[in-house]
Design a protein around this motif. Sequence first.
Motif, PDB file in Angstrom:
ATOM      1  N   LEU A 163       0.827  -1.210   0.000  1.00  0.00           N
ATOM      2  CA  LEU A 163       0.000   0.000   0.000  1.00  0.00           C
ATOM      3  C   LEU A 163       0.866   1.267   0.000  1.00  0.00           C
ATOM      4  O   LEU A 163       0.539   2.244  -0.656  1.00  0.00           O
ATOM      5  N   PHE A 164       1.962   1.223   0.758  1.00  0.00           N
ATOM      6  CA  PHE A 164       2.729   2.465   0.953  1.00  0.00           C
ATOM      7  C   PHE A 164       3.994   2.591   0.092  1.00  0.00           C
ATOM      8  O   PHE A 164       4.420   3.699  -0.194  1.00  0.00           O
ATOM      9  N   ILE A 165       4.625   1.464  -0.236  1.00  0.00           N
ATOM     10  CA  ILE A 165       6.004   1.550  -0.722  1.00  0.00           C
ATOM     11  C   ILE A 165       6.120   1.418  -2.230  1.00  0.00           C
ATOM     12  O   ILE A 165       5.669   0.429  -2.822  1.00  0.00           O
ATOM     13  N   GLU A 166       6.756   2.423  -2.831  1.00  0.00           N
ATOM     14  CA  GLU A 166       7.119   2.273  -4.236  1.00  0.00           C
ATOM     15  C   GLU A 166       8.590   2.595  -4.390  1.00  0.00           C
ATOM     16  O   GLU A 166       9.266   2.902  -3.403  1.00  0.00           O
ATOM     17  N   SER A 167       9.061   2.494  -5.607  1.00  0.00           N
ATOM     18  CA  SER A 167      10.488   2.626  -5.885  1.00  0.00           C
ATOM     19  C   SER A 167      11.087   3.880  -5.221  1.00  0.00           C
ATOM     20  O   SER A 167      10.538   4.972  -5.367  1.00  0.00           O
ATOM     21  N   GLY A 168      12.162   3.676  -4.487  1.00  0.00           N
ATOM     22  CA  GLY A 168      12.869   4.806  -3.883  1.00  0.00           C
ATOM     23  C   GLY A 168      12.410   5.129  -2.463  1.00  0.00           C
ATOM     24  O   GLY A 168      13.090   5.848  -1.737  1.00  0.00           O
ATOM     25  N   ASP A 169      11.264   4.608  -2.053  1.00  0.00           N
ATOM     26  CA  ASP A 169      10.779   4.893  -0.698  1.00  0.00           C
ATOM     27  C   ASP A 169      11.622   4.163   0.350  1.00  0.00           C
ATOM     28  O   ASP A 169      12.110   3.055   0.108  1.00  0.00           O
ATOM     29  N   GLU A 170      11.749   4.792   1.509  1.00  0.00           N
ATOM     30  CA  GLU A 170      12.541   4.184   2.587  1.00  0.00           C
ATOM     31  C   GLU A 170      11.641   3.736   3.742  1.00  0.00           C
ATOM     32  O   GLU A 170      10.647   4.382   4.066  1.00  0.00           O
ATOM     33  N   VAL A 171      12.045   2.629   4.349  1.00  0.00           N
ATOM     34  CA  VAL A 171      11.339   2.092   5.514  1.00  0.00           C
ATOM     35  C   VAL A 171      12.364   1.883   6.620  1.00  0.00           C
ATOM     36  O   VAL A 171      13.418   1.273   6.390  1.00  0.00           O
ATOM     37  N   ILE A 172      12.061   2.396   7.799  1.00  0.00           N
ATOM     38  CA  ILE A 172      13.008   2.261   8.919  1.00  0.00           C
ATOM     39  C   ILE A 172      12.703   0.975   9.687  1.00  0.00           C
ATOM     40  O   ILE A 172      11.564   0.707  10.060  1.00  0.00           O
ATOM     41  N   ASN A 173      13.772   0.201   9.903  1.00  0.00           N
ATOM     42  CA  ASN A 173      13.639  -1.092  10.583  1.00  0.00           C
ATOM     43  C   ASN A 173      14.638  -1.117  11.740  1.00  0.00           C
ATOM     44  O   ASN A 173      15.814  -0.818  11.548  1.00  0.00           O
ATOM     45  N   CYS A 174      14.171  -1.438  12.947  1.00  0.00           N
ATOM     46  CA  CYS A 174      15.051  -1.390  14.123  1.00  0.00           C
ATOM     47  C   CYS A 174      15.642  -2.784  14.358  1.00  0.00           C
ATOM     48  O   CYS A 174      14.975  -3.662  14.905  1.00  0.00           O
ATOM     49  N   VAL A 175      16.850  -2.979  13.889  1.00  0.00           N
ATOM     50  CA  VAL A 175      17.466  -4.314  13.869  1.00  0.00           C
ATOM     51  C   VAL A 175      18.339  -4.558  15.104  1.00  0.00           C
ATOM     52  O   VAL A 175      18.868  -3.604  15.674  1.00  0.00           O
ATOM     53  N   PRO A 176      18.526  -5.823  15.523  1.00  0.00           N
ATOM     54  CA  PRO A 176      17.952  -7.025  14.940  1.00  0.00           C
ATOM     55  C   PRO A 176      16.464  -7.150  15.248  1.00  0.00           C
ATOM     56  O   PRO A 176      16.018  -6.814  16.344  1.00  0.00           O
ATOM     57  N   THR A 177      15.733  -7.663  14.259  1.00  0.00           N
ATOM     58  CA  THR A 177      14.286  -7.823  14.446  1.00  0.00           C
ATOM     59  C   THR A 177      13.743  -8.929  13.557  1.00  0.00           C
ATOM     60  O   THR A 177      14.518  -9.685  12.946  1.00  0.00           O
ATOM     61  N   PHE A 178      12.435  -9.004  13.467  1.00  0.00           N
ATOM     62  CA  PHE A 178      11.739 -10.069  12.739  1.00  0.00           C
ATOM     63  C   PHE A 178      12.166 -10.082  11.261  1.00  0.00           C
ATOM     64  O   PHE A 178      12.026  -9.076  10.557  1.00  0.00           O
ATOM     65  N   ALA A 179      12.646 -11.234  10.806  1.00  0.00           N
ATOM     66  CA  ALA A 179      13.249 -11.323   9.475  1.00  0.00           C
ATOM     67  C   ALA A 179      12.253 -11.110   8.341  1.00  0.00           C
ATOM     68  O   ALA A 179      12.647 -10.781   7.215  1.00  0.00           O
ATOM     69  N   MET A 180      10.952 -11.275   8.622  1.00  0.00           N
ATOM     70  CA  MET A 180       9.981 -11.104   7.534  1.00  0.00           C
ATOM     71  C   MET A 180       9.840  -9.643   7.100  1.00  0.00           C
ATOM     72  O   MET A 180       9.359  -9.364   6.006  1.00  0.00           O
ATOM     73  N   PHE A 181      10.244  -8.707   7.970  1.00  0.00           N
ATOM     74  CA  PHE A 181      10.211  -7.295   7.550  1.00  0.00           C
ATOM     75  C   PHE A 181      11.172  -7.111   6.369  1.00  0.00           C
ATOM     76  O   PHE A 181      10.838  -6.524   5.346  1.00  0.00           O
TER      77      PHE A 181
END
Length: 364
Positions: free
Chosen positions: A108-126
Motif C-alpha cells: 500500500l505504501f512503498i514504491e520505488s525509492g521509498d525508505e522504511v526504517i527497521n530497528c534491527v535485529p528484528t523479525f526477518a519477515m520485515f
Amino acid sequence: MTSEGIEKLIRPSLVNFVGYAASKSPETLVGKVEVPVEDIIKLDANENPYGCSPRVNAALANYPDMNIYPDSGQTELRKLLQAYTGVGSEHIVAGAGSDQLIDIILRLFIESGDEVINCVPTFAMFRFFMGLSDGTLVEVPRDENFMVIVKAVKAAITKKTKLVLLATPNNPTGTVIPRKDILEILDTGLPAVVDEAYYEFSGETMAPLVGQYPNLMVLRTFSKWAGLAGLRIGYGMFPTKIANYLLRIKEPYGVNMAAIVAVRESLKDKDSLMNRVKTIITERERLFEELKKLKWLKPFPSQANFIFCSVLKDKASELQQKLQKKGILVRHFDQPLLQNGVRISVGKPEHTDALIKVLQQLEE
Ligand SMILES: Cc1ncc(COP(=O)(O)O)c(C=O)c1O
C-alpha cells in the motif's frame, strides 16, 4: 525462448533474493536425529506447545461448507475481533497470518525509492517483504540490550521515509518497546507498524490508541497464544482510512474458512487458552533461571514465548546442530548485530527439562 532467456526476464532485484530461512519440519529430519521423528521437541518457531483449543478440532471436523468461499468482507471475523480487542470492526483487517498484513501494508505504501526504517535485529519477515518491494530498508541498530534508540530512529528519517516498523515484544530478542518511545515515534507523524504478535504474553498494547493516531497500525496474530500457526490467521488494527484501502487491495479470500471457524471457537475458549499462556509465561521464567545457571549461555529477559541467548563458548551453529542431533530444535543466529546466539521457544515443562539435561551434558 530458452530457459536462460526466460530467466533474464525475472526482475533483476529478485535474482539474488535469498528468501526466508524457515523453521525445519520434523519430517525432513528423518535419519539426521538420534530420536524418532515423533519425539522431536520443536523449540525453533515460537509455536504453542499445547496446540489449539480442542473446540477448534471439533468444529473443523464437523464444518459442512468447505465448498463455499469465505466472506471477503470478513464481516463476522471483524466483529469477533472487535469483541476480543475492544477496537471497532471498522478498524480491523484480517490476513493469512500477520505476515500477509505486513505484505499488504508495504504494497500500500512503498514504491520505488521509498525508505522504511527497521530497528534491527528484528523479525526477518520485515526484510523479506521489503526485499520483494522496490523500496529501501534503512536499518537502525538497537542498543546492546536490544532496546530501540528513538533518537537514532528520528535521525534516520529522510524525505523518502514512508514507514517505521516496530516489533514489540521483538523477535528474536523478546524486548518490549516502552510505550513512551512508541508515542515519541508516532509523534513524528510517520506511519508506524507496531507488530504485537506476542501481545498476549507481554500484556502491553497500543491497540486502545488505534483511530486516535492517524499513523498508528497494530498487528496481532492467533499463531502464538491461540496455537493456530498452521491455519495462518492474523489481523491488524488501523485508522479507518487505511483499513479501507487494505480491504480493497487484499486478496479477496486470503483468510480461509477453517481459520475463521478456528477464530470463532478459540474466542469461545479464550479463558482456557489464556491459562495456557500463563503456564507458558511461568515456564519462560523457569527456563530463564535454568539457562542463567549455565555459565556459557547469556539469556536475555523476554516478554514473549521464547528466550534469546548469547552463546559465550563455541559456535551457536554448532550448539544448534548438537541439540538437533538429540532431537531438540532451536534457532541459531549469526548476523552482525546478533552474533553467536540461539533463540529457544518456551515449551512444556518436560521440554525444558530435556533441553537443560542436554545443555548440562554439553557443558561437561
Ligand atoms: C514479530 C512477529 N510478527 C509476525 C509474525 C508472524 O505471525 P503469523 O504467524 O501471524 O504470520 C511473527 C511470527 O513469528 C513474529 O515473530
